[in-house]
Scaffold this motif. Structure first.
Motif, mmCIF file in Angstrom:
data_model
loop_
_atom_site.group_PDB
_atom_site.id
_atom_site.type_symbol
_atom_site.label_atom_id
_atom_site.label_comp_id
_atom_site.label_asym_id
_atom_site.label_seq_id
_atom_site.Cartn_x
_atom_site.Cartn_y
_atom_site.Cartn_z
ATOM 1 N N LEU A 18 0.892 -1.150 -0.330
ATOM 2 C CA LEU A 18 0.113 0.105 0.146
ATOM 3 C C LEU A 18 0.902 1.251 0.161
ATOM 4 O O LEU A 18 0.484 2.210 -0.521
ATOM 5 C CB LEU A 18 -0.883 0.077 1.159
ATOM 6 C CG LEU A 18 -2.125 -1.061 1.190
ATOM 7 C CD1 LEU A 18 -2.674 -1.052 2.598
ATOM 8 C CD2 LEU A 18 -2.978 -0.906 -0.041
ATOM 9 N N ALA A 19 1.938 1.349 0.797
ATOM 10 C CA ALA A 19 2.814 2.314 0.713
ATOM 11 C C ALA A 19 3.916 2.479 -0.328
ATOM 12 O O ALA A 19 4.051 3.724 -0.883
ATOM 13 C CB ALA A 19 3.565 2.291 2.089
ATOM 14 N N ALA A 20 4.159 1.660 -1.080
ATOM 15 C CA ALA A 20 5.100 1.623 -2.353
ATOM 16 C C ALA A 20 4.974 0.204 -3.014
ATOM 17 O O ALA A 20 5.856 -0.579 -3.117
ATOM 18 C CB ALA A 20 6.442 1.447 -1.919
ATOM 19 N N ASP A 21 3.868 0.301 -3.786
ATOM 20 C CA ASP A 21 3.558 -0.663 -4.896
ATOM 21 C C ASP A 21 4.476 -1.076 -6.078
ATOM 22 O O ASP A 21 4.669 -1.817 -6.734
ATOM 23 C CB ASP A 21 2.099 -0.741 -5.398
ATOM 24 C CG ASP A 21 1.758 0.312 -6.136
ATOM 25 O OD1 ASP A 21 2.696 1.410 -6.501
ATOM 26 O OD2 ASP A 21 0.656 0.334 -6.825
ATOM 27 N N ASP A 44 12.214 10.233 -3.543
ATOM 28 C CA ASP A 44 10.756 9.723 -3.440
ATOM 29 C C ASP A 44 10.490 8.380 -3.052
ATOM 30 O O ASP A 44 9.850 7.909 -2.150
ATOM 31 C CB ASP A 44 9.820 10.307 -4.525
ATOM 32 C CG ASP A 44 8.275 9.815 -4.472
ATOM 33 O OD1 ASP A 44 7.593 10.485 -3.368
ATOM 34 O OD2 ASP A 44 7.765 9.029 -5.203
ATOM 35 N N ALA A 45 11.197 7.375 -3.854
ATOM 36 C CA ALA A 45 11.196 5.979 -3.525
ATOM 37 C C ALA A 45 11.894 5.662 -2.117
ATOM 38 O O ALA A 45 11.335 4.904 -1.616
ATOM 39 C CB ALA A 45 11.989 5.485 -4.772
ATOM 40 N N LEU A 46 12.884 6.273 -1.714
ATOM 41 C CA LEU A 46 13.523 6.307 -0.504
ATOM 42 C C LEU A 46 12.340 6.605 0.643
ATOM 43 O O LEU A 46 12.092 5.782 1.450
ATOM 44 C CB LEU A 46 14.680 7.103 -0.484
ATOM 45 C CG LEU A 46 15.454 7.244 0.963
ATOM 46 C CD1 LEU A 46 15.931 5.772 1.542
ATOM 47 C CD2 LEU A 46 16.622 8.114 0.827
ATOM 48 N N ALA A 47 11.653 7.710 0.277
ATOM 49 C CA ALA A 47 10.664 8.088 1.274
ATOM 50 C C ALA A 47 9.557 7.108 1.483
ATOM 51 O O ALA A 47 9.110 6.721 2.839
ATOM 52 C CB ALA A 47 10.051 9.617 1.111
ATOM 53 N N ALA A 53 8.641 0.447 5.487
ATOM 54 C CA ALA A 53 9.346 -0.240 6.873
ATOM 55 C C ALA A 53 8.755 0.277 7.888
ATOM 56 O O ALA A 53 8.679 -0.654 9.075
ATOM 57 C CB ALA A 53 10.967 0.254 6.545
ATOM 58 N N ALA A 54 8.382 1.555 8.398
ATOM 59 C CA ALA A 54 7.789 1.995 9.653
ATOM 60 C C ALA A 54 6.290 1.370 9.772
ATOM 61 O O ALA A 54 5.816 1.058 10.832
ATOM 62 C CB ALA A 54 7.829 3.349 9.514
ATOM 63 N N LEU A 55 5.791 1.136 8.606
ATOM 64 C CA LEU A 55 4.323 0.756 8.742
ATOM 65 C C LEU A 55 4.316 -0.893 8.830
ATOM 66 O O LEU A 55 3.197 -1.605 9.218
ATOM 67 C CB LEU A 55 3.289 0.987 7.356
ATOM 68 C CG LEU A 55 3.216 2.345 7.177
ATOM 69 C CD1 LEU A 55 2.547 2.567 5.855
ATOM 70 C CD2 LEU A 55 2.238 2.916 8.457
ATOM 71 N N LEU A 59 8.089 -5.720 11.402
ATOM 72 C CA LEU A 59 9.533 -5.333 11.173
ATOM 73 C C LEU A 59 10.292 -6.182 10.470
ATOM 74 O O LEU A 59 11.717 -6.484 10.694
ATOM 75 C CB LEU A 59 10.116 -5.228 12.693
ATOM 76 C CG LEU A 59 9.544 -4.177 13.354
ATOM 77 C CD1 LEU A 59 9.883 -4.166 14.851
ATOM 78 C CD2 LEU A 59 9.158 -2.697 12.998
ATOM 79 N N ALA A 60 9.667 -6.633 9.179
ATOM 80 C CA ALA A 60 10.366 -7.417 8.242
ATOM 81 C C ALA A 60 11.237 -6.578 6.993
ATOM 82 O O ALA A 60 11.887 -7.317 6.274
ATOM 83 C CB ALA A 60 9.374 -8.438 7.469
ATOM 84 N N ILE A 61 11.243 -5.319 7.155
ATOM 85 C CA ILE A 61 11.592 -4.571 6.043
ATOM 86 C C ILE A 61 12.776 -3.627 6.772
ATOM 87 O O ILE A 61 12.578 -2.928 7.663
ATOM 88 C CB ILE A 61 10.725 -3.531 5.380
ATOM 89 C CG1 ILE A 61 9.654 -4.365 4.718
ATOM 90 C CG2 ILE A 61 11.625 -2.618 4.423
ATOM 91 C CD1 ILE A 61 8.509 -3.716 4.292
#
Length: 65
Positions: A18-21, A44-47, A53-55, A59-61
């Motif tokens: 959902l955050a970065a498809d 933008d991709a980094l953000a 990762a935060a979502l 904590l798998a990312i």
């Protein structure tokens, strides 16, 4: 920057997608995260990768800058 995922920790919540498809996907058979782009190259991709990762409830990312 590079991204690492731990598929063994993934609980298939899908928040990363959902955050970065364009960076993350999920396996059809069990929903476990699949990394589409190990080294995104723009700010933008980094953000979005950091947000994913935060979502992640498992904590798998990990995002390494």
């Amino acid at each position: 920057m590079h991204i690492e995922i731990d598929q063994d920790r993934c609980c298939a919540a899908g928040q990363c997608v959902l955050a970065a498809d364009d960076i993350f996907d999920q396996r059809d058979e069990d929903g476990v995260v699949v990394l589409l782009d190990h080294v995104p190259d723009d700010a933008d991709a980094l953000a979005r990768a950091r947000e994913a990762a935060a979502l992640c409830p498992a904590l798998a990312i990990e995002v390494h800058a």
